[in-house]
Design a protein around this motif. Structure first.
Motif: not given
Length: 175
Positions: A100-105, A110-116, A141-150
């Motif tokens: 339901p809250d896909w736009a904010n997520l 995912l960034g402005p391009q994907v959101a658009g 992100l996992k490939y880079c060894g990074l955690p999920l982040a905004e």
């Protein structure tokens, strides 16, 4: 262990299992399936293969003293693992569902391009496209060894591969 090979190529092997219900048992079963699949793939004794994982660090597959990239992902009813003999790897799986809250997520992670792109796609296609974008981002992100982040504007550089899974799942591989 009943593991299914989902993808193989470029020194990468991806397997999937139907895990037991508990998260702890799923992890144990997936690690054993990885060892068995890697032994068969590489034609080596399973005793020469170990899975090493330290909290906060990506897991690694140890093959007779050398390390290979390893990544895991779980969702209800499915567990995936990716092995990369020549470097880092990331994998993510997600059940396609209406969010339901896909736009904010999308905007936040995912960034402005994907959101658009999601904003203008047909409503019926949005859950699938959101899941595809989410798994691609998480795998990278996992490939880079990074955690999920905004979203911070950074786009990891890696090869992305969508994986063939039955509905209602989608998965992405980054290597």
């Amino acid at each position: 262990m009943d593991a299914t090979v989902l993808w193989a190529g470029d020194g990468v092997l991806v397997i999937g299992i139907v895990p037991p219900p508990s998260r702890m048992a799923a992890r144990t079963h997936l690690r054993q399936a990885v060892r068995e699949a890697a032994a068969q793939w590489l034609k080596v004794d399973i005793e020469s293969i170990a899975v090493e994982s330290t909290p906060g660090d990506p897991p690694r597959l140890l093959l007779a003293g050398r390390a290979a990239g390893l990544s895991f992902s779980h969702d209800e009813g499915i567990s995936l693992a990716a092995i990369h003999l020549h470097g880092a790897v990331g994998i993510d799986v997600m059940r396609v569902q209406d969010v339901p809250d896909w736009a904010n997520l999308a905007r936040d992670y995912l960034g402005p391009q994907v959101a658009g792109e999601l904003a203008v796609c047909p409503d019926a296609q949005r859950p699938l496209r959101l899941a595809q974008a989410w798994t691609a981002r998480e795998a990278a992100l996992k490939y880079c060894g990074l955690p999920l982040a905004e979203w911070n504007g950074a786009a990891p550089t890696c090869r992305l591969q969508a994986l063939p899974l039955p509905a209602p799942y989608v998965a992405s591989l980054a290597y």
